[in-house]
Design a protein around this motif. Structure first.
Motif, PDB file in Angstrom:
ATOM      1  N   ASN A   1       0.854  -1.188   0.000  1.00 41.02           N
ATOM      2  CA  ASN A   1       0.000   0.000   0.000  1.00 41.02           C
ATOM      3  C   ASN A   1       0.884   1.230   0.000  1.00 41.02           C
ATOM      4  N   GLN A   2       0.299   2.367  -0.345  1.00 41.05           N
ATOM      5  CA  GLN A   2       1.102   3.577  -0.526  1.00 41.05           C
ATOM      6  C   GLN A   2       1.617   4.151   0.784  1.00 41.05           C
TER       7      GLN A   2
ATOM      8  N   ASP B   1      -1.413  -0.065  -6.762  1.00 39.62           N
ATOM      9  CA  ASP B   1      -2.164   0.977  -7.466  1.00 39.62           C
ATOM     10  C   ASP B   1      -1.294   2.173  -7.868  1.00 39.62           C
ATOM     11  N   PHE B   2       0.042   1.989  -7.861  1.00 43.20           N
ATOM     12  CA  PHE B   2       0.906   3.148  -8.117  1.00 43.20           C
ATOM     13  C   PHE B   2       2.308   2.691  -8.478  1.00 43.20           C
TER      14      PHE B   2
ATOM     15  N   ARG C   1       0.869  11.211 -10.332  1.00 41.43           N
ATOM     16  CA  ARG C   1      -0.158  10.254 -10.757  1.00 41.43           C
ATOM     17  C   ARG C   1      -0.888  10.707 -12.024  1.00 41.43           C
TER      18      ARG C   1
END
Length: 799
Positions: free
Chosen positions: A63-64, A292-293, A413
C-alpha cells in the motif's frame, strides 16, 4: 635496551592497529544498510527494497502509506545530513550548529518569514488527505531512521542534536526552493541604482524600457545608507546557499517531441534542470511500486513526492519559469509615527514579531521583525548597514494559497493530459514550467504560477514606490491565461528559461535567461530531417555551443583589431577570430572570450557602480543582456571612465580590457596559448558543506574535473561572470531521456552519486561518468530490476 625498544615499538604498532580498527568500525557503523531485515513501526505489511548497481532503491509495498514510510527511511540513511542542512537554512537555524558566521544568513531567512509561514500553513492543513498522509508516513520513516541508527559523521563533527522532522520542515524547504529562484534580491537594487543614480542613457544598455511610472523617480527617496543596506542584503542572498552548502536553483532545459518526429513513433521527453553543484547532489532517485501506483522519480530532501518522474505511461520534467514573483517596495513612512506607512490612502501600522536565533558558542540573537501590508521589511534588521527607508518584500510564495505538495502528489499520478494540467494549476510559487508527455501521444507545457495583476505602467524590475499605490496587487490572473501549449502542430515543445509569449496577452515580467541557449536548442529541434531518438536527445543535452559569442564578437572584434597593433598580441587574438562558439575543453578561444567579457564589464561599469554594486551585477542575468548592446553602441556613456578627467571612448576601454585579459591569463598560465585551454581554466568541484574547511576538503569534496560547456550553452556548466580560473557552480543536476516507445529503457545520470555518506560505494561513483557525458539506465521493468539488483533489504512490521 634493545628489548625495551622492541616492546615499545610493538606497543605503538598495536595501538596504531587498534586505532585503525576502531576508526574502521566507526566508519562501518555509519554506512547505509542495504541488506537484511529491519523492523519498522507502523508498517501494515512487509516492504521489499532492492538496490541496483548505482544504489537506487526499488521499493515495493502492498500500500502507498507503507511505501512512503519506507522511502523516508532509505532516503534518510543516504541523505540525513542534507535534510538537516536544508531545513536549517530554510528556517534560519544554521548558526545553532555553525556559529556566529551564519547569523546573517539566519537573519535573512527569518526576515523572509519562511519559518513563520510554514508554521501558519501547517496549522491549516487537513492531515487526513491522501497527500498529507503520505507526507506524515515519509517523515515518520525519516524519524525512525534517525531514532534507531547511528548519526552521520557530520552530526558528530558539528555536534548536531537530533530533532524530529515535521511537516513544518517540509513546507519551509519549499519556501527555500521558491527563494532560490528569486533574482529580485540581486537585480532590483542594482537596476534601480542605475536608473536613479546614473540615468536613462546608462539604463538603456540593459534593454529595459525607461518608464518612471510606478517606480521611484528622481529625486530619489533612497539615501546612501539605503543603498548600503540593499547591497548588503543582495550579497547575503547570493552567499546564503554557498555558506550552507545547499544547491541553488538556476535554470533548466526540457523538451518533449511528438511521435510524428521520433524514430520510435512515440513521444520522447528530455530534461536537465540546472541547479547548484554540491555533495551530495540535490536529487535522490527512487523507484516506487505498489498495487495501485508506480513511479521512477527524482526526490528532493524532505519531500515525499518526486519533482521529476516517469513510469511506462507518462513523465514530466521541470524548468524554472523565471517569472518575477518578488517585488521590492519602498514604503512611505509617517513623519509623525515611524511605525506607520502609507497604504490605500491612509496611514497603517506596521506589525512586529520577535524571533530568537540560537548561536553556537555565542549569546542568542534577538530579532524584532516588522511587516507592512506589502510584506516583511527586509532591510532594518542588518544594523551595520541600516537604511532610512523601509523596503518591504511582496512575495507570491507568502501571498498565495500555494498547495504545492498537493500539486506534486497529483503530478506523480497524472496519467492523462487533463490530470497533468490540473496538477500544474496548483503550483503558485515558485513559477515552474511543467513539460509533460505520455505514451498515448500527448505532449504539453504549462507555465505554472500565480501571476499577479499589477497596475498599468508598473515595471517590477525596479523598486516600487508604495506612496503612489504602484505596489498594490488587485488580484491574480486565472491559470488559463498563463503561457502554455498542448500538442502543437510543429511537433515539439521546448523550455529553456527564455521569456515566453503568452497567447493570452497577459504580461509576464521576469528575470529570464539569455535567449541564445533556447535559440540553439530550437534550431536543432526544428530541423525536419532529424528523427529523434535517445542518442540524438543526449547529443543536444551535451551540446556546448550557442550564438552569444558571435553576437558580441561581430562588433567587438573590429574594435579590437583597430586598437591591437602589437604583432604578438594579434597572435593571441587569432583564436577569437576563428572561433565557432564551442566551449569544448580544448578551446583556447573560450578562455580568451570569457576573460575578455569580465575585463570589458569591469573596465566599462565598475567606475560608475562601485565595487559592491558591480559584483552584484555580475551575479545577475542583466549583465548578459547588456553586453551585446554595449559593444554595439560606441556612444554609450559606460565607455567613459568617470575616475579620470579625460573622456574615454570605446576604443580606449576595449584596449584596456584586452591588455588586462592578456596580463591576467599570462600570470596564471604563462605565455603559451596551448596552456590556456578551457578545461584547464574551467573546472567543477562538488563541494560538501564541511569541504569548505581545509583539510576536510580532501575527504568530503569530489573533483575537480575539467568541464566542457559554459554560460548559457545547452550543456550549461557555468557560474557567475568573473576572472579566470572559473569554478563551475551550477549545471545539469541530472540528465534524463525517456522514449515512451519503451520507458523501461530510460536513461539518466547523477552528477556525483546516490549517497551522501562518506566512504560509501555510491558517494561519488557517477562523477567521472557525468562529466564525460555518459548516461546510465534507470531500471523500471521488473526484469531489469531483477537483473541489476545488487542487494536486498526487507522491512517488516515491528512486533
Amino acid at each position: 635496551m634493545k628489548l625495551v625498544l622492541k616492546i615499545v615499538g610493538g606497543l605503538i604498532a598495536l595501538l596504531l592497529i587498534a586505532a585503525l580498527a576502531l576508526g574502521g568500525w566507526y566508519l562501518y557503523q555509519k554506512q547505509p544498510v542495504r541488506s537484511g531485515t529491519l523492523a519498522l513501526e507502523k508498517l501494515t505489511a512487509p516492504v521489499s527494497v532492492r538496490f541496483d548497481e548505482r544504489g537506487v532503491p526499488h521499493i515495493r509495498a502492498e500500500n502507498q502509506t507503507d511505501l512512503y514510510r519506507a522511502l523516508g527511511y532509505v532516503h534518510a540513511q543516504h541523505r540525513l545530513f542534507q535534510m538537516e542542512m536544508v531545513r536549517r537554512l530554510a528556517k534560519g537555524e544554521l548558526a545553532e550548529i555553525l556559529g556566529p558566521k551564519l547569523v546573517e544568513v539566519d537573519t535573512l531567512f527569518r526576515t523572509l518569514g519562511i519559518r513563520a509561514h510554514a508554521k501558519a500553513t501547517v496549522a491549516k492543513m487537513d492531515m487526513a488527505t491522501p497527500a498529507n498522509q503520505a507526507l506524515l508516513a515519509y517523515l515518520d520513516g525519516i524519524n525512525q531512521y534517525q531514532d534507531t541508527q547511528r548519526s552521520p559523521i557530520e552530526f558528530d563533527i558539528l555536534g548536531i542534536p537530533h530533532q524530529p522532522f515535521t511537516p513544518e520542515d517540509t513546507i519551509a524547504v519549499s519556501g527555500y526552493l521558491a527563494y532560490s529562484f528569486a533574482a529580485a534580491f540581486r537585480t532590483e537594487p542594482v537596476m534601480t541604482f542605475i536608473r536613479d543614480k546614473l540615468g536613462p542613457d546608462y539604463l538603456r544598455t540593459f534593454d529595459i524600457e525607461w518608464n518612471p511610472q510606478g517606480v521611484l523617480t528622481q529625486p530619489t527617496t533612497l539615501s546612501q545608507r539605503d543603498w548600503g543596506s540593499l547591497n548588503h542584503i543582495a550579497q547575503i542572498s547570493q552567499d546564503a546557499m554557498a555558506l550552507a552548502g545547499v544547491p541553488l536553483f538556476e535554470g533548466s532545459n526540457a523538451w518533449a517531441i511528438s511521435g510524428k518526429r521520433t524514430a520510435s513513433g512515440k513521444p520522447l521527453l528530455a530534461g536537465d534542470p540546472h541547479i547548484g553543484f554540491s555533495t551530495p547532489s540535490v536529487w535522490y532517485e527512487a523507484h516506487l511500486s505498489a498495487p495501485d501506483f508506480e513511479l521512477y522519480g527524482n526526490f528532493q530532501a524532505l519531500s515525499p513526492f518526486a519533482l521529476l518522474g516517469h513510469n511506462m505511461d507518462f513523465g514530466w520534467s521541470l524548468t524554472m519559469f523565471q517569472n518575477d514573483d518578488v517585488d521590492l517596495v519602498a514604503e512611505k513612512v509617517n513623519p509623525e509615527n515611524p511605525q506607520q506607512v502609507w497604504h490605500n490612502g491612509q496611514w497603517v501600522n506596521l506589525t512586529t514579531r520577535s524571533e530568537t536565533i540560537t548561536v553556537k558558542g555565542a549569546p542568542p540573537v534577538q530579532l524584532s521583525l516588522r511587516r507592512s501590508p506589502h510584506g516583511p521589511i527586509i532591510n532594518d534588521v542588518f544594523k551595520d548597514s541600516l537604511g532610512d527607508t523601509p523596503i518591504a518584500m511582496w512575495w507570491a510564495f507568502l501571498e498565495t494559497e500555494n498547495p504545492t505538495l498537493q500539486a506534486f502528489y497529483e503530478l506523480n499520478r497524472a496519467d492523462t493530459r487533463d490530470k497533468a494540467r490540473e496538477a500544474a494549476s496548483k503550483i503558485h510559487a515558485p513559477g515552474l514550467n511543467v513539460v509533460w508527455a505520455n505514451a498515448k501521444g500527448d505532449i504539453g507545457w504549462w507555465a505554472a504560477a500565480k501571476l499577479p495583476q499589477r497596475p498599468q505602467g508598473v515595471n517590477p524590475t525596479f523598486i516600487l514606490d508604495a506612496s503612489k499605490g504602484e505596489a498594490e496587487k488587485p488580484g491574480f490572473y486565472a491559470f488559463n491565461f498563463n503561457p502554455q501549449e498542448e500538442n502543437p502542430a510543429r511537433g515539439y515543445i521546448m523550455s529553456a528559461n527564455h521569456q515566453p509569449k503568452p497567447s493570452s496577452g497577459v504580461p509576464v515580467p521576469g528575470y529570464y535567461n539569455l535567449y541564445d541557449r533556447a535559440q540553439r536548442m530550437d534550431d536543432v529541434l526544428s530541423n525536419p530531417k532529424v528523427r529523434w531518438d535517445t542518442e540524438a536527445a543526449q547529443a543536444l543535452q551535451l551540446d556546448t555551443s550557442n550564438g552569444y559569442s558571435r553576437r558580441i564578437l561581430q562588433n567587438l572584434l573590429p574594435v579590437m583589431q583597430s586598437v591591437v597593433t602589437d604583432a604578438n598580441e594579434k597572435a593571441f587574438m587569432e583564436p577569437l577570430t576563428k572561433w565557432d562558439g564551442n566551449y569544448s575543453t580544448d578551446s583556447i578561444a573560450a578562455t580568451l572570450f570569457s576573460q575578455m567579457l569580465y575585463e570589458l564589464s569591469k573596465a566599462a561599469m565598475e567606475d560608475e557602480l562601485g565595487e559592491v554594486q558591480f559584483k552584484n551585477l555580475l551575479n545577475t542575468r542583466a549583465i548578459d543582456f547588456a553586453l551585446p548592446l554595449l559593444v554595439a553602441d560606441p556612444q554609450s556613456p559606460w565607455w567613459d571612465n568617470t575616475n579620470t578627467k579625460a573622456k574615454e571612448s570605446h576604443f580606449e576601454t576595449v584596449r584596456i580590457a584586452w591588455s588586462n585579459t592578456l596580463k591576467h591569463l599570462q600570470g596564471l598560465y604563462g605565455t603559451s596559448l596551448l596552456d590556456w585551454r578551457w578545461g584547464a581554466a574551467h573546472t567543477v568541484t562538488h563541494v560538501h558543506p564541511l569541504g569548505r574547511q581545509k583539510p576536510l576538503h580532501l575527504l568530503f569534496n569530489v573533483g575537480p574535473f575539467a568541464a566542457p560547456g559554459g554560460r548559457e550553452t545547452p550543456n550549461n556548466l557555468s557560474g557567475a561572470m568573473g576572472p579566470a580560473p572559473w569554478a563551475v557552480s551550477y549545471g545539469p543536476s541530472t540528465r534524463r531521456v525517456i522514449d515512451f516507445a519503451d520507458a523501461s529503457r530510460a536513461v539518466g545520470i547523477n552528477p556525483v552519486g546516490q549517497s551522501g555518506v562518506l566512504f560509501d560505494t555510491h558517494y561519488a561513483d557517477q562523477a567521472e561518468r557525468y562529466i564525460a557525458g555518459e548516461y546510465v539506465p534507470q531500471h523500471l521493468s521488473e526484469d531489469n530490476v531483477q537483473a541489476y539488483t545488487k542487494s536486498r533489504l526487507r522491512f517488516k512490521p515491528a512486533p
